[in-house]
Write an enzyme that holds these catalytic residues in place. Sequence first.
Site, short mmCIF file in Angstrom:
data_model
loop_
_atom_site.label_atom_id
_atom_site.label_comp_id
_atom_site.label_asym_id
_atom_site.label_seq_id
_atom_site.Cartn_x
_atom_site.Cartn_y
_atom_site.Cartn_z
N LYS A 115 49.31 12.25 -46.23
CA LYS A 115 50.33 11.23 -45.93
C LYS A 115 50.21 10.05 -46.88
O LYS A 115 51.21 9.47 -47.28
CB LYS A 115 50.23 10.77 -44.48
CG LYS A 115 50.77 11.81 -43.49
CD LYS A 115 50.93 11.22 -42.10
CE LYS A 115 51.46 12.26 -41.13
NZ LYS A 115 51.47 11.79 -39.74
N LYS A 196 56.91 26.38 -42.83
CA LYS A 196 57.10 26.37 -41.38
C LYS A 196 58.32 25.51 -41.01
O LYS A 196 58.61 24.52 -41.68
CB LYS A 196 55.79 25.92 -40.74
CG LYS A 196 55.82 24.66 -39.95
CD LYS A 196 54.46 24.26 -39.44
CE LYS A 196 54.43 22.76 -39.24
NZ LYS A 196 54.80 22.26 -37.96
N LYS A 199 60.31 19.59 -37.51
CA LYS A 199 61.22 18.56 -37.03
C LYS A 199 61.69 17.69 -38.17
O LYS A 199 62.85 17.33 -38.25
CB LYS A 199 60.50 17.63 -36.05
CG LYS A 199 60.44 18.10 -34.64
CD LYS A 199 60.07 16.91 -33.76
CE LYS A 199 58.80 17.15 -33.00
NZ LYS A 199 57.64 16.42 -33.52
P1 ATP Z 1 56.81 17.10 -38.02
O1 ATP Z 1 57.84 17.71 -38.94
O2 ATP Z 1 57.11 15.69 -37.61
O3 ATP Z 1 55.39 17.36 -38.44
P2 ATP Z 1 56.74 19.37 -36.30
O4 ATP Z 1 58.07 20.01 -36.01
O5 ATP Z 1 55.86 20.05 -37.29
O6 ATP Z 1 56.98 17.87 -36.66
P3 ATP Z 1 54.75 18.43 -34.38
O7 ATP Z 1 55.18 17.23 -33.61
O8 ATP Z 1 53.76 18.30 -35.47
O9 ATP Z 1 56.04 19.26 -34.90
O10 ATP Z 1 54.17 19.48 -33.35
C1 ATP Z 1 54.55 19.63 -32.01
C2 ATP Z 1 54.07 20.99 -31.55
O11 ATP Z 1 54.95 22.01 -32.07
C3 ATP Z 1 52.66 21.36 -32.05
O12 ATP Z 1 51.95 22.02 -31.02
C4 ATP Z 1 52.93 22.30 -33.20
O13 ATP Z 1 51.88 23.22 -33.41
C5 ATP Z 1 54.20 23.01 -32.74
N1 ATP Z 1 54.99 23.47 -33.89
C6 ATP Z 1 55.63 22.70 -34.78
N2 ATP Z 1 56.31 23.44 -35.68
C7 ATP Z 1 56.08 24.74 -35.34
C8 ATP Z 1 56.51 26.01 -35.88
N3 ATP Z 1 57.31 26.07 -36.93
N4 ATP Z 1 56.10 27.14 -35.28
C9 ATP Z 1 55.30 27.08 -34.20
N5 ATP Z 1 54.86 25.93 -33.63
C10 ATP Z 1 55.24 24.77 -34.19
#
Ligand code: ATP
Length: 337
Positions: A115, A196, A199
């Site tokens: 970050k 992956k 969000k």
């Molecule tokens: P950001 O883009 O802000 O990092 P994110 O979508 O990766 O957000 P997080 O808030 O980091 O999501 O994670 C929330 C939960 O969702 C965590 O338990 C994470 O492991 C799960 N998660 C996030 N993206 C995925 C994905 N593509 N597949 C499976 N699990 C996911």
Amino acid sequence: MTEVKRRVFSGIQPSGSVQLGNYLGAIKGWVERQSEKENFFCIVDLHAITVQQDPEELRRETRSLAAMLFAAGLDPDQCTVFVQSHVTAHAEGCWLLNCVTPLGWLERMTQYKDKVQRQESVSTGLLDYPVLMAADILLYDAHEVPVGDDQRQHVELTRDIAQRFNHLYGETFVVPEAVIPEVGARVMGLDEPRVKMSKSSAHIRGHAVNLLDDPKEMVRSIRRAVTDSGNEIRFSEDPAKAGVNNLLGIYKAITDRTVEECEEDFASARGYGDLKSRVAEVVVEELQPIRERYYELMDDVGELERMLARGAEQAASVSEPKVEEIKRRMGLVIAGE
Ligand code: ATP
Ligand code: LTN
């Protein structure tokens, strides 16, 4: 004697709209297992502000995520859902733990280092992020922490902090374990099946299925998903087949079927078009009722506030006495004692 349930703590940031990967990789499992253990699910707004946020947007996202968690099936009679900043013990616990955490441990964290590279100005909060996360977990004596693979290092640090504190001041904390879902639970981007779904990229057209997309939009995104030029519908480790593998993985996660059953379901399909249509169908079927409940809850702000107030009260009843215990151990004078 009543059986003591194992404690589970997990957190999710209110940043960006919830996407299918969050749902299949985290939320769906939380809902399915909520009655088995004693669960705490925390909307970590204090973590969100370690990077700059638009205040109005953060407020909206926090309420929206809460409504989404309840709409997806988290039941306040079975588990505790709350907003981190509603329970002051988290910030307080973070300070107390800061004082036993060597700076070098934080400077080594890979998420922090990543970050830092992407930002012009770095807040102290960003460096301290993992200690706040340790406080979240340790204040509840959680045994299990379900998180994605990317959070493994933070849970390791939490264990190190717990062990150090126990060593310095006597047995105080449960040393928690990370519970990482099987690799199959990782949903990849529809536009780029080798990264992956996330969000923070959910605004990119065709990347994600957002839980609030209308069904037409969901179908459109899935029909446009990147695949390859073949036509064989099978699970595969081959990077060239990552798109089809991802669609099958989504199908498997939603329908709770085995690999063999999924492949059998598509044995007579005529190419990827059929696969996409069927995947879109099950996705819409799964998410449509969640969307409807979400909008009902967002229309009843009073009810949502009551649910969150109840969650905060339950959370505080566990974490506040724990903060006192930490203070006592560290030699702080407790008022009235
Ligand atoms: P950001 O883009 O802000 O990092 P994110 O979508 O990766 O957000 P997080 O808030 O980091 O999501 O994670 C929330 C939960 O969702 C965590 O338990 C994470 O492991 C799960 N998660 C996030 N993206 C995925 C994905 N593509 N597949 C499976 N699990 C996911
Ligand atoms: N850092 C985590 C969110 C998080 C968390 C927690 C997860 C904050 N506190 C405590 C588990 C337990 C993330 O970004 N997914």
